[in-house]
Design a protein around this motif. Structure first.
Motif, PDB file in Angstrom:
ATOM      1  N   PHE A  42       0.821  -1.209   0.000  1.00  0.00           N
ATOM      2  CA  PHE A  42       0.000   0.000   0.000  1.00  0.00           C
ATOM      3  C   PHE A  42       0.852   1.255   0.000  1.00  0.00           C
ATOM      4  N   ASP A  43       0.510   2.178  -0.874  1.00  0.00           N
ATOM      5  CA  ASP A  43       0.999   3.549  -0.771  1.00  0.00           C
ATOM      6  C   ASP A  43       0.295   4.205   0.425  1.00  0.00           C
ATOM      7  N   VAL A  44       0.859   5.300   0.926  1.00  0.00           N
ATOM      8  CA  VAL A  44       0.261   5.997   2.071  1.00  0.00           C
ATOM      9  C   VAL A  44      -0.542   7.211   1.630  1.00  0.00           C
ATOM     10  N   ASP A  45       0.154   8.214   1.134  1.00  0.00           N
ATOM     11  CA  ASP A  45      -0.475   9.514   0.906  1.00  0.00           C
ATOM     12  C   ASP A  45      -1.405   9.527  -0.300  1.00  0.00           C
ATOM     13  N   ASP A  46      -2.624   9.964  -0.045  1.00  0.00           N
ATOM     14  CA  ASP A  46      -3.706   9.998  -1.022  1.00  0.00           C
ATOM     15  C   ASP A  46      -4.149   8.604  -1.441  1.00  0.00           C
ATOM     16  N   THR A  47      -3.765   7.606  -0.625  1.00  0.00           N
ATOM     17  CA  THR A  47      -4.281   6.251  -0.794  1.00  0.00           C
ATOM     18  C   THR A  47      -4.970   5.851   0.513  1.00  0.00           C
ATOM     19  N   LEU A  48      -4.201   5.530   1.530  1.00  0.00           N
ATOM     20  CA  LEU A  48      -4.793   5.214   2.835  1.00  0.00           C
ATOM     21  C   LEU A  48      -4.995   6.463   3.687  1.00  0.00           C
ATOM     22  N   PHE A  49      -4.172   7.483   3.446  1.00  0.00           N
ATOM     23  CA  PHE A  49      -4.248   8.726   4.216  1.00  0.00           C
ATOM     24  C   PHE A  49      -4.586   9.897   3.302  1.00  0.00           C
ATOM     25  N   ASP A  50      -5.367  10.825   3.824  1.00  0.00           N
ATOM     26  CA  ASP A  50      -5.731  12.040   3.099  1.00  0.00           C
ATOM     27  C   ASP A  50      -4.587  13.034   3.250  1.00  0.00           C
ATOM     28  N   PHE A  51      -3.744  13.115   2.236  1.00  0.00           N
ATOM     29  CA  PHE A  51      -2.568  13.978   2.363  1.00  0.00           C
ATOM     30  C   PHE A  51      -2.917  15.451   2.213  1.00  0.00           C
ATOM     31  N   GLY A  52      -3.947  15.767   1.459  1.00  0.00           N
ATOM     32  CA  GLY A  52      -4.342  17.164   1.314  1.00  0.00           C
ATOM     33  C   GLY A  52      -4.674  17.795   2.653  1.00  0.00           C
ATOM     34  N   MET A  53      -5.451  17.096   3.452  1.00  0.00           N
ATOM     35  CA  MET A  53      -5.807  17.577   4.784  1.00  0.00           C
ATOM     36  C   MET A  53      -4.587  17.598   5.702  1.00  0.00           C
ATOM     37  N   THR A  54      -3.777  16.559   5.631  1.00  0.00           N
ATOM     38  CA  THR A  54      -2.570  16.457   6.450  1.00  0.00           C
ATOM     39  C   THR A  54      -1.632  17.626   6.188  1.00  0.00           C
ATOM     40  N   GLU A  55      -1.380  17.870   4.919  1.00  0.00           N
ATOM     41  CA  GLU A  55      -0.474  18.941   4.505  1.00  0.00           C
ATOM     42  C   GLU A  55      -0.989  20.306   4.944  1.00  0.00           C
ATOM     43  N   ARG A  56      -2.262  20.550   4.725  1.00  0.00           N
ATOM     44  CA  ARG A  56      -2.863  21.839   5.052  1.00  0.00           C
ATOM     45  C   ARG A  56      -2.765  22.133   6.546  1.00  0.00           C
ATOM     46  N   GLU A  57      -3.118  21.141   7.377  1.00  0.00           N
ATOM     47  CA  GLU A  57      -3.090  21.332   8.823  1.00  0.00           C
ATOM     48  C   GLU A  57      -1.665  21.541   9.328  1.00  0.00           C
ATOM     49  N   ALA A  58      -0.725  20.766   8.808  1.00  0.00           N
ATOM     50  CA  ALA A  58       0.664  20.879   9.253  1.00  0.00           C
ATOM     51  C   ALA A  58       1.275  22.222   8.846  1.00  0.00           C
ATOM     52  N   LEU A  59       0.976  22.668   7.646  1.00  0.00           N
ATOM     53  CA  LEU A  59       1.478  23.970   7.200  1.00  0.00           C
ATOM     54  C   LEU A  59       0.890  25.097   8.038  1.00  0.00           C
ATOM     55  N   GLN A  60      -0.401  25.017   8.307  1.00  0.00           N
ATOM     56  CA  GLN A  60      -1.061  26.049   9.098  1.00  0.00           C
ATOM     57  C   GLN A  60      -0.424  26.167  10.479  1.00  0.00           C
ATOM     58  N   LYS A  61      -0.196  25.041  11.124  1.00  0.00           N
ATOM     59  CA  LYS A  61       0.379  25.047  12.468  1.00  0.00           C
ATOM     60  C   LYS A  61       1.820  25.541  12.462  1.00  0.00           C
ATOM     61  N   THR A  62       2.555  25.226  11.421  1.00  0.00           N
ATOM     62  CA  THR A  62       3.945  25.676  11.351  1.00  0.00           C
ATOM     63  C   THR A  62       4.013  27.172  11.104  1.00  0.00           C
ATOM     64  N   PHE A  63       3.185  27.693  10.230  1.00  0.00           N
ATOM     65  CA  PHE A  63       3.146  29.139   9.998  1.00  0.00           C
ATOM     66  C   PHE A  63       2.720  29.886  11.263  1.00  0.00           C
ATOM     67  N   GLN A  64       1.781  29.324  11.992  1.00  0.00           N
ATOM     68  CA  GLN A  64       1.348  29.950  13.238  1.00  0.00           C
ATOM     69  C   GLN A  64       2.484  29.974  14.262  1.00  0.00           C
ATOM     70  N   ALA A  65       3.274  28.910  14.292  1.00  0.00           N
ATOM     71  CA  ALA A  65       4.395  28.836  15.228  1.00  0.00           C
ATOM     72  C   ALA A  65       5.453  29.890  14.934  1.00  0.00           C
ATOM     73  N   TYR A  66       5.532  30.320  13.662  1.00  0.00           N
ATOM     74  CA  TYR A  66       6.488  31.347  13.265  1.00  0.00           C
ATOM     75  C   TYR A  66       5.853  32.741  13.288  1.00  0.00           C
ATOM     76  N   ASN A  67       4.646  32.812  13.863  1.00  0.00           N
ATOM     77  CA  ASN A  67       3.932  34.086  14.006  1.00  0.00           C
ATOM     78  C   ASN A  67       3.713  34.799  12.680  1.00  0.00           C
ATOM     79  N   LEU A  68       3.440  34.008  11.649  1.00  0.00           N
ATOM     80  CA  LEU A  68       3.183  34.579  10.337  1.00  0.00           C
ATOM     81  C   LEU A  68       1.693  34.802  10.158  1.00  0.00           C
ATOM     82  N   THR A  69       1.350  35.952   9.638  1.00  0.00           N
ATOM     83  CA  THR A  69      -0.062  36.328   9.529  1.00  0.00           C
ATOM     84  C   THR A  69      -0.643  36.037   8.151  1.00  0.00           C
ATOM     85  N   HIS A  70       0.186  35.525   7.258  1.00  0.00           N
ATOM     86  CA  HIS A  70      -0.318  35.217   5.922  1.00  0.00           C
ATOM     87  C   HIS A  70      -1.465  34.201   6.008  1.00  0.00           C
ATOM     88  N   SER A  71      -2.485  34.423   5.231  1.00  0.00           N
ATOM     89  CA  SER A  71      -3.569  33.455   5.134  1.00  0.00           C
ATOM     90  C   SER A  71      -3.060  32.202   4.421  1.00  0.00           C
TER      91      SER A  71
END
Length: 226
Positions: free
Chosen positions: A8-37
């Motif tokens: 089995f492949d993982v991303d976009d097969t068993l796991f929703d990578f779009g959601m994973t990527e979006r959430e992880a990026l959002q949290k990382t940008f927040q940790a760097y105090n970036l206000t970009h949407s």
């Protein structure tokens, strides 16, 4: 059984990578105090990332180079003076904490207890192990093989050699690979001489001339192929 081992492949097969990527990026940008949407930079990031992952499949870059380079290019494009390498490490930590399964993943794996299930993924070893280990699928797989551990990535035959050696598989006719990427999962399986199943939930048109053994649009449809 026609098959004994399912890769089995993982991303976009068993796991929703779009959601994973979006959430992880959002949290990382927040940790760097970036206000970009998120919507401001995500399309640019996805375009950059897609190019680099394609170069990885083609052997033109390495996984280690890809990590920092994607953010180096992103920050240059949107004009932010941020250490791309440090940001990448923080992003990978956040990525490993995100567990978003594809519909049917738990049900499918529970129906496949008579098979040897294996993960084969072009990804960072620590990240993929953390995500799978923190998911309801943590005990579903006999082996988890990442391109980082194998030293090569799908569609390279080397990663399949690595899997076959790890599991002491000798009969290719008993092995099926399931994944969403025609150029990585399906082409890799074809190159290695094993049957392939293209997971195509969005019913994308296949314009590449790469012909999988099977095509499914929902994970549970895999049961009809076995």
């Amino acid at each position: 059984m026609k098959y004994e081992v399912i890769l089995f492949d993982v991303d976009d097969t068993l796991f929703d990578f779009g959601m994973t990527e979006r959430e992880a990026l959002q949290k990382t940008f927040q940790a760097y105090n970036l206000t970009h949407s998120l919507d401001e930079y995500l399309p640019t990031y996805k375009e950059i990332s897609s190019v680099l992952w394609r170069e990885l499949e083609q052997g033109h870059t390495t996984l280690a180079e890809l990590g920092g380079e994607r953010f180096k290019r992103l920050f240059a494009a949107i004009g932010l003076p941020i250490d791309a390498s440090a940001f990448n490490q923080d992003y990978l930590v956040n990525l490993g904490k995100e567990v978003h399964l594809t519909n049917g993943a738990i049900e499918l794996c529970s129906q496949l207890s008579d098979y040897r299930l294996v993960i084969i993924t072009n990804g960072f070893d620590a990240v993929q192990k953390a995500r799978i280990g923190g998911s309801p699928l943590c005990n579903a797989f006999e082996c988890l093989v990442t391109s980082e551990a194998a030293g090569c990535q799908k569609p390279d035959k080397g990663i399949f050699d690595y899997v076959f050696k790890q599991l002491q598989i000798t009969d290719k006719s008993k092995v099926l690979i399931v994944g969403d990427s025609l150029t990585s999962d399906i082409q890799g399986g074809i190159n290695y001489g094993i049957d392939t199943c293209w997971f195509n939930p969005h019913r994308k048109e296949n314009k590449l001339g790469i012909k999988p053994t099977y095509e499914i649009h929902e994970l549970m449809e895999l049961l009809t192929c076995l």
